[in-house]
Design a protein around this motif. Structure first.
Motif, mmCIF file in Angstrom:
data_model
loop_
_atom_site.group_PDB
_atom_site.id
_atom_site.type_symbol
_atom_site.label_atom_id
_atom_site.label_comp_id
_atom_site.label_asym_id
_atom_site.label_seq_id
_atom_site.Cartn_x
_atom_site.Cartn_y
_atom_site.Cartn_z
ATOM 1 N N GLY A 1 41.672 30.791 32.040
ATOM 2 C CA GLY A 1 41.979 32.009 32.776
ATOM 3 C C GLY A 1 40.739 32.686 33.334
ATOM 4 O O GLY A 1 40.795 33.357 34.366
ATOM 5 N N LYS A 2 39.593 32.531 32.659
ATOM 6 C CA LYS A 2 38.354 33.073 33.214
ATOM 7 C C LYS A 2 37.993 32.358 34.504
ATOM 8 O O LYS A 2 37.600 32.987 35.495
ATOM 9 N N ARG A 3 38.115 31.022 34.481
ATOM 10 C CA ARG A 3 37.859 30.259 35.713
ATOM 11 C C ARG A 3 38.757 30.753 36.837
ATOM 12 O O ARG A 3 38.324 30.933 37.978
ATOM 13 N N CYS A 4 40.043 30.971 36.519
ATOM 14 C CA CYS A 4 40.999 31.404 37.533
ATOM 15 C C CYS A 4 40.556 32.711 38.188
ATOM 16 O O CYS A 4 40.519 32.825 39.418
ATOM 17 N N TRP A 5 40.194 33.681 37.360
ATOM 18 C CA TRP A 5 39.820 34.980 37.901
ATOM 19 C C TRP A 5 38.488 34.935 38.643
ATOM 20 O O TRP A 5 38.273 35.653 39.618
ATOM 21 N N ILE A 6 37.564 34.085 38.197
ATOM 22 C CA ILE A 6 36.311 33.912 38.935
ATOM 23 C C ILE A 6 36.601 33.346 40.324
ATOM 24 O O ILE A 6 36.077 33.826 41.339
ATOM 25 N N ASN A 7 37.446 32.332 40.374
ATOM 26 C CA ASN A 7 37.799 31.739 41.673
ATOM 27 C C ASN A 7 38.562 32.728 42.545
ATOM 28 O O ASN A 7 38.412 32.735 43.780
ATOM 29 N N LYS A 8 39.358 33.573 41.921
ATOM 30 C CA LYS A 8 40.166 34.534 42.680
ATOM 31 C C LYS A 8 39.312 35.671 43.238
ATOM 32 O O LYS A 8 39.386 35.980 44.441
ATOM 33 N N LEU A 9 38.515 36.304 42.386
ATOM 34 C CA LEU A 9 37.816 37.524 42.796
ATOM 35 C C LEU A 9 36.456 37.261 43.420
ATOM 36 O O LEU A 9 36.089 37.912 44.401
ATOM 37 N N ILE A 10 35.691 36.362 42.837
ATOM 38 C CA ILE A 10 34.338 36.158 43.343
ATOM 39 C C ILE A 10 34.339 35.247 44.570
ATOM 40 O O ILE A 10 33.749 35.573 45.602
ATOM 41 N N PHE A 11 35.053 34.113 44.456
ATOM 42 C CA PHE A 11 34.976 33.112 45.520
ATOM 43 C C PHE A 11 36.200 33.085 46.424
ATOM 44 O O PHE A 11 36.247 32.322 47.381
ATOM 45 N N ARG A 12 37.193 33.919 46.117
ATOM 46 C CA ARG A 12 38.347 34.130 46.995
ATOM 47 C C ARG A 12 39.026 32.836 47.403
ATOM 48 O O ARG A 12 39.333 32.605 48.575
ATOM 49 N N GLN A 13 39.261 32.002 46.419
ATOM 50 C CA GLN A 13 39.924 30.737 46.670
ATOM 51 C C GLN A 13 41.432 30.924 46.807
ATOM 52 O O GLN A 13 42.002 31.875 46.261
ATOM 53 N N PRO A 14 42.116 30.038 47.516
ATOM 54 C CA PRO A 14 43.570 30.148 47.650
ATOM 55 C C PRO A 14 44.251 30.069 46.281
ATOM 56 O O PRO A 14 43.725 29.458 45.340
ATOM 57 N N THR A 15 45.418 30.680 46.189
ATOM 58 C CA THR A 15 46.146 30.752 44.925
ATOM 59 C C THR A 15 46.282 29.390 44.257
ATOM 60 O O THR A 15 46.062 29.253 43.047
ATOM 61 N N ALA A 16 46.610 28.375 45.014
ATOM 62 C CA ALA A 16 46.880 27.058 44.432
ATOM 63 C C ALA A 16 45.638 26.426 43.824
ATOM 64 O O ALA A 16 45.755 25.512 42.995
ATOM 65 N N ARG A 17 44.440 26.903 44.190
ATOM 66 C CA ARG A 17 43.204 26.291 43.697
ATOM 67 C C ARG A 17 42.482 27.130 42.654
ATOM 68 O O ARG A 17 41.431 26.724 42.146
ATOM 69 N N GLY B 1 52.951 40.244 35.764
ATOM 70 C CA GLY B 1 53.990 40.535 34.788
ATOM 71 C C GLY B 1 54.513 39.337 34.031
ATOM 72 O O GLY B 1 55.337 39.486 33.128
ATOM 73 N N GLU B 2 54.029 38.150 34.366
ATOM 74 C CA GLU B 2 54.459 36.954 33.628
ATOM 75 C C GLU B 2 53.830 36.902 32.241
ATOM 76 O O GLU B 2 54.384 36.320 31.299
ATOM 77 N N ASP B 3 52.626 37.487 32.115
ATOM 78 C CA ASP B 3 51.965 37.713 30.830
ATOM 79 C C ASP B 3 51.629 36.430 30.076
ATOM 80 O O ASP B 3 51.678 36.388 28.837
ATOM 81 N N THR B 4 51.251 35.396 30.802
ATOM 82 C CA THR B 4 50.851 34.144 30.158
ATOM 83 C C THR B 4 49.413 33.767 30.498
ATOM 84 O O THR B 4 48.953 32.705 30.088
ATOM 85 N N LEU B 5 48.704 34.622 31.221
ATOM 86 C CA LEU B 5 47.326 34.327 31.599
ATOM 87 C C LEU B 5 46.512 35.602 31.582
ATOM 88 O O LEU B 5 46.901 36.610 32.175
ATOM 89 N N ILE B 6 45.391 35.545 30.871
ATOM 90 C CA ILE B 6 44.397 36.616 30.906
ATOM 91 C C ILE B 6 43.033 35.969 31.151
ATOM 92 O O ILE B 6 42.929 34.750 31.308
ATOM 93 N N THR B 7 41.978 36.754 31.159
ATOM 94 C CA THR B 7 40.625 36.233 31.340
ATOM 95 C C THR B 7 40.160 35.587 30.039
ATOM 96 O O THR B 7 39.270 36.083 29.342
#
Length: 448
Positions: free
Chosen positions: A327-343, A317-323
């Motif tokens: 932001g694409k790197r962020c979502w790749i790290n989040k969903l594919i490689f399941r990295q911790p939030t801070a990384r 809901g902060e609405d400052t980041l999309i893919t």
């Protein structure tokens, strides 16, 4: 296009055309993912029991530059099921941008224009356009009120097919970032994680269910795909808008070959999630749960809202980041490689949790393409940051490929690698973070 390619495209398109107006089976878009997920195929026994690749790129399909085809085939043989180190529980990952990388033109654009031509955008609550995006300027909100207020009550479909002024204002703000009167439409329009216009397309889908939006996308693709390259349309009174979206058969062959050889293939796109996952499997074989698009939050009724799911340190809901871009790197790290939030927003030092192959066409694909550990494919659309990196060719890992349909003409002047700035206003850099020391000429632009 070869007859094989035409028949394959026609078969897939027929499937989508039939599905366009129907609520098809549920296509999940979230859930446990990752390279350790579904086990890939097993290799075919070769000489002396050494596995051979299941298949390589078909040299009868498409117009790859020969060197690019050879290097991709070598990667497939080296990292896929033919490799003695291949681990089906930790498969090599390949990530593709979608619009203008897997397909010619932009399906997100096409679906937005389809929605306007078919009266699918809803009048905002209280006719307050700030509810569609907090980043709209007061001048943009006033222009939209003036053009659209009388057309429909809050929550009702705007009759944009018969109210050209309203349609024109929406198109102008999206396409040009300006009102029809030439006033700026966005506060801080582009950052390293947000393009407000791209985001707005997803936000204007608020009020619909994911399946309804998938139906819009399928119908849009079916309308666009039969048109010849270069076809344009008029929305409202705005002419010259692209009216053609075509899947690249070369990319279909590449994706299918990677999957057959055990690669885990994903899409990372700045188009809305439910627009791309509606067609990805029918067109390319990439399942909906391997698509990462702009992900909106849903309300208690399961309908899409104008707010985005968060990634990294950016909250829901902060609405400052999309893919988009980093932001694409962020979502790749989040969903594919399941990295911790801070990384999630940073490049991973451990190459085992990075994609081995990435493909993109735009500066806004640069972060995730740079992250690829083996091959980085740049579709040449004359984008400065991407092409400066591609021609600098760090560690020899970059491939440059002309567009497969209507390739761009040669960039006559050198790319201004030494002076160009990124979206944050900083000098552009290579993948090591170093400024460029030379400008690069455009040398790979013609198809064989």
């Amino acid at each position: 296009m070869p007859s094989f390619a035409r028949s394959l495209a026609g078969f897939r398109l027929s499937t989508l055309a039939l599905a366009g107006g129907l609520a098809s089976g549920v296509l999940a878009c979230v859930g446990p993912q990752g390279p350790e997920g579904d086990a890939g195929p097993q290799g075919t026994p070769g000489r002396d029991g050494v596995p051979l690749p299941v298949r390589l790129l078909d040299d009868k399909v498409g117009r790859w530059l020969p060197e690019n085809r050879t290097r991709i085939n070598t990667m497939i043989s080296t990292l896929g099921i033919a490799s003695p180190t291949f681990d089906p529980k930790n498969r090599p990952v390949a990530v593709f941008d979608w619009d203008n990388t897997v397909v010619k033109n932009d399906l997100g654009d096409a679906t937005f224009f389809w929605m306007l031509k078919h009266d699918k955008v809803l009048q905002p609550a209280d006719k307050d356009w700030s509810t569609t995006s907090r980043h709209l300027t007061p001048e943009a909100r006033e222009a939209l009120n003036g053009a659209c207020d009388a057309a429909a009550s809050p929550g009702e479909p705007l009759p944009t097919s018969t109210t050209p002024g309203c349609a024109d204002e929406l198109v102008s703000i999206y396409n040009r970032g300006q009102t029809r009167a030439g006033q700026a439409a966005w506060n801080n329009a582009i950052t390293l994680t947000l393009n407000t216009s791209y985001a707005w397309v997803a936000q204007l889908q608020a009020g619909y269910t994911p399946e309804e939006l998938r139906g819009f996308a399928r119908s849009s693709y079916a309308e666009n795909a039969f048109n010849p390259p270069g076809t344009t349309q008029t929305v409202g009174t705005t002419s010259g808008l692209a009216y053609h979206v075509q899947v690249y058969e070369e990319m279909v062959d590449l994706i299918e070959t990677l999957q057959a050889n055990g690669f885990d293939v994903w899409v990372a796109t700045a188009s809305p999630q439910f627009v791309i996952d509606a067609v990805s499997e029918e067109l390319t074989g990439i399942k909906p749960n391997r698509v990462i698009g702009i992900r909106t939050l849903t309300d208690a009724r399961g309908r899409v809202t104008a707010h985005f799911q968060g990634c990294g340190t950016v909250a829901d809901g902060e609405d400052t980041l999309i893919t988009y871009d980093q932001g694409k790197r962020c979502w790749i790290n989040k969903l594919i490689f399941r990295q911790p939030t801070a990384r999630q927003l940073t490049r991973q030092e451990d190459t085992r949790v990075r994609q081995v192959f990435a493909a993109g066409d735009s500066d806004t694909d640069l972060a995730f393409v740079q992250d690829a550990t083996h091959l980085k494919l740049a579709i040449n659309r004359n984008k400065v940051q991407l092409m400066c990196n591609a021609y600098a060719n760090h560690q020899g890992s970059w491939l440059v490929q002309p567009m497969f349909v209507q390739p761009r003409a040669q960039q006559t002047a050198s790319y201004p690698c030494t002076t160009a700035l990124d979206a944050a206003g900083q000098p552009i850099t290579d993948e090591q973070g170093n400024r460029f020391t030379q400008d690069h000429g455009d040398s790979v632009y013609a198809l064989p």
